[in-house]
Design a protein around this motif. Structure first.
Motif: not given
Length: 114
Positions: A66-88
């Motif tokens: 969840t967005e409350e997890f420590e590291g969420w923002r860093i993870f989200m940035t990398e996730l959106l780089n790895k899966f560019p088909e996901i709406d940012k």
């Protein structure tokens, strides 16, 4: 007098060399980016606020963060780089209307192939 002090639950998502790991109360689930089969975003109603969540599926592994997890923002940035088909803006999109689950499939390897 003794106080029953409850231990804070560990909720952390962190990047690894080839993927990431989810640590939920010391239960660690590791994923490689290449093995991700499905990602589903949704909200959980927490009475006065909503919590943006992500269900991660790979083979016989399923985990949640969840967005409350420590590291969420860093993870989200990398996730959106790895899966560019996901709406940012997927988090903002499912945030409205408030207090409605609005489950959304963000990525599905079987649907996103050829």
């Amino acid at each position: 007098m003794f106080w029953n002090k409850k231990k804070k639950r560990i909720e952390k998502i962190e990047l690894t060399e080839k993927g990431f790991q989810v640590n939920y109360d010391e239960e660690i689930t590791q994923f490689q980016w290449s093995e991700i089969e499905k990602l589903t975003g949704f909200k959980v109603d927490r009475i006065t606020t909503d919590d943006i969540c992500l269900k991660i599926e790979s083979g016989n592994k399923i985990s949640f963060a969840t967005e409350e997890f420590e590291g969420w923002r860093i993870f989200m940035t990398e996730l959106l780089n790895k899966f560019p088909e996901i709406d940012k803006n997927w988090e903002s999109i499912i945030a409205i209307p408030a207090f409605e689950r609005k489950e959304t499939e963000l990525y599905n390897r079987n649907k996103n192939v050829g």
